[in-house]
Design a protein around this motif. Structure first.
Motif, PDB file in Angstrom:
ATOM      1  N   SER A  54      -4.076   3.585  -3.605  1.00  0.00           N
ATOM      2  CA  SER A  54      -2.689   3.998  -3.384  1.00  0.00           C
ATOM      3  C   SER A  54      -1.892   2.887  -2.720  1.00  0.00           C
ATOM      4  O   SER A  54      -0.729   2.647  -3.067  1.00  0.00           O
ATOM      5  CB  SER A  54      -2.654   5.255  -2.510  1.00  0.00           C
ATOM      6  OG  SER A  54      -3.270   6.346  -3.163  1.00  0.00           O
ATOM      7  N   ARG A  55      -2.517   2.212  -1.763  1.00  0.00           N
ATOM      8  CA  ARG A  55      -1.834   1.104  -1.100  1.00  0.00           C
ATOM      9  C   ARG A  55      -1.537  -0.019  -2.075  1.00  0.00           C
ATOM     10  O   ARG A  55      -0.467  -0.635  -2.032  1.00  0.00           O
ATOM     11  CB  ARG A  55      -2.660   0.590   0.083  1.00  0.00           C
ATOM     12  CG  ARG A  55      -2.633   1.507   1.304  1.00  0.00           C
ATOM     13  CD  ARG A  55      -3.165   0.785   2.535  1.00  0.00           C
ATOM     14  NE  ARG A  55      -4.558   0.410   2.373  1.00  0.00           N
ATOM     15  CZ  ARG A  55      -5.589   1.171   2.717  1.00  0.00           C
ATOM     16  NH1 ARG A  55      -5.375   2.372   3.226  1.00  0.00           N
ATOM     17  NH2 ARG A  55      -6.831   0.740   2.553  1.00  0.00           N
ATOM     18  N   GLU A  58       1.437   0.948  -4.171  1.00  0.00           N
ATOM     19  CA  GLU A  58       2.694   0.848  -3.421  1.00  0.00           C
ATOM     20  C   GLU A  58       3.101  -0.601  -3.219  1.00  0.00           C
ATOM     21  O   GLU A  58       4.295  -0.946  -3.303  1.00  0.00           O
ATOM     22  CB  GLU A  58       2.557   1.552  -2.074  1.00  0.00           C
ATOM     23  CG  GLU A  58       3.845   1.599  -1.260  1.00  0.00           C
ATOM     24  CD  GLU A  58       4.962   2.347  -1.947  1.00  0.00           C
ATOM     25  OE1 GLU A  58       6.133   2.096  -1.601  1.00  0.00           O
ATOM     26  OE2 GLU A  58       4.686   3.175  -2.842  1.00  0.00           O
ATOM     27  N   GLN A  62       6.639  -2.173  -4.430  1.00  0.00           N
ATOM     28  CA  GLN A  62       7.528  -2.861  -3.505  1.00  0.00           C
ATOM     29  C   GLN A  62       7.828  -4.283  -3.967  1.00  0.00           C
ATOM     30  O   GLN A  62       8.926  -4.795  -3.757  1.00  0.00           O
ATOM     31  CB  GLN A  62       6.918  -2.877  -2.098  1.00  0.00           C
ATOM     32  CG  GLN A  62       6.806  -1.516  -1.445  1.00  0.00           C
ATOM     33  CD  GLN A  62       8.155  -0.835  -1.307  1.00  0.00           C
ATOM     34  OE1 GLN A  62       9.134  -1.467  -0.921  1.00  0.00           O
ATOM     35  NE2 GLN A  62       8.217   0.440  -1.629  1.00  0.00           N
ATOM     36  N   LEU A  82       1.555   4.356 -10.549  1.00  0.00           N
ATOM     37  CA  LEU A  82       1.929   5.654  -9.979  1.00  0.00           C
ATOM     38  C   LEU A  82       2.054   6.676 -11.099  1.00  0.00           C
ATOM     39  O   LEU A  82       2.559   6.359 -12.176  1.00  0.00           O
ATOM     40  CB  LEU A  82       3.260   5.535  -9.227  1.00  0.00           C
ATOM     41  CG  LEU A  82       3.602   6.706  -8.291  1.00  0.00           C
ATOM     42  CD1 LEU A  82       2.658   6.717  -7.098  1.00  0.00           C
ATOM     43  CD2 LEU A  82       5.051   6.592  -7.808  1.00  0.00           C
ATOM     44  N   ARG A  90       8.060  11.877  -4.878  1.00  0.00           N
ATOM     45  CA  ARG A  90       8.712  10.903  -4.000  1.00  0.00           C
ATOM     46  C   ARG A  90      10.231  10.941  -4.166  1.00  0.00           C
ATOM     47  O   ARG A  90      10.969  10.762  -3.195  1.00  0.00           O
ATOM     48  CB  ARG A  90       8.182   9.499  -4.304  1.00  0.00           C
ATOM     49  CG  ARG A  90       6.715   9.327  -3.943  1.00  0.00           C
ATOM     50  CD  ARG A  90       6.229   7.909  -4.125  1.00  0.00           C
ATOM     51  NE  ARG A  90       4.816   7.791  -3.814  1.00  0.00           N
ATOM     52  CZ  ARG A  90       4.175   6.638  -3.647  1.00  0.00           C
ATOM     53  NH1 ARG A  90       4.830   5.503  -3.762  1.00  0.00           N
ATOM     54  NH2 ARG A  90       2.883   6.622  -3.377  1.00  0.00           N
TER      55      ARG A  90
END
Length: 254
Positions: A54-55, A58, A62, A82, A90
């Motif tokens: 998940s990190r 993300e 970003q 995702l 989200r």
């Protein structure tokens, strides 16, 4: 001599069954546990866990946003890994701000170019950010003048009730329905030599931007825009004279 009494025979203890020994745990696999069918080593400790994956997703999202003034399209977010349902959550929670349908502000970064960049993603490759919005992208006009327009009260059209953020977009071909936050212009005459890219955003060239802006801005604001373009070295007297000749007859061109 008297005979000794016979000593009774002591019964022997029964033989204990042999207890099988446990197999030796291989060195380096202290977490090995017996399972049905034998011993199995644990999962690869270097494989990413759910939180690690998940990190990573993300971070990728970003990075896309960082390159695009804080925004990303739905397709770009999904390409980072995702899921569609997670993106929906989200957006509903406000973690990702929906600027246009299918375009989101995905991080804390927000600049004066965030809305034009989002508009470019919303309309796709057959359009450019134009008019006053392009003057903003070129650096000649503040966002307050380039993006904010007054909206009339429908019940009383003469009454101005608020100012909304709106980006100008010129379509090179195709057709798009009106969309909140966009002012759509038809630009069938926009030729390839009139299109460039500034800060990753497709816009008309400096001269064409001034021509389009002249049809939209008041004389005082337009003088400021031309002066800023000249200070930036984007145009000079000769270029402006040639533009008057090429675009004579258009609104705002004398």
């Amino acid at each position: 001599m008297p005979t000794m009494p016979t000593v009774p025979t002591v019964p022997t203890m029964p033989t204990m069954p042999t207890v099988p020994t446990m197999p030796t745990v291989p060195t380096g696999h202290a977490d090995v546990t017996p399972r049905e069918g034998g011993l199995h080593p644990p999962a690869n400790p270097d494989a990413p866990t759910g939180s690690t994956a998940s990190r990573a997703i993300e971070v990728a999202i970003q990075e896309v946003g960082r390159r695009q003034h804080g925004v990303a399209s739905r397709a770009q977010v999904l390409a980072c890994g995702l899921t569609s349902s997670a993106l929906g959550r989200r957006a509903r929670s406000g973690r990702y701000e929906t600027i246009f349908r299918g375009v989101y502000r995905v991080g804390p970064l927000a600049t004066h170019l965030t809305h034009p960049a989002a508009a470019a993603l919303a309309v796709g490759p057959n359009a450019v950010i134009s008019h006053a919005s392009a003057a903003l992208v070129h650096g000649w006009l503040p966002a307050a003048d380039a993006l904010h327009v007054e909206r009339a009260d429908r019940a009383s059209p003469r009454r101005r009730v608020d100012r909304v953020v709106c980006a100008d977009v010129t379509l090179s071909r195709g057709h798009r329905r009106p969309r909140s936050g966009l002012r759509i212009h038809r630009g069938g005459s926009l030729s390839p030599d009139e299109v460039t890219t500034v800060a990753g955003i497709p816009v008309p060239t400096p001269v064409r931007t001034l021509v389009d802006a002249a049809a939209q801005l008041d004389a005082f604001t337009m003088e400021r825009v031309v002066a800023a373009a000249r200070r930036a070295g984007a145009v000079d007297r000769a270029v402006l004279a040639a533009a008057r000749s090429r675009y004579r007859g258009r609104a705002g061109i004398d």
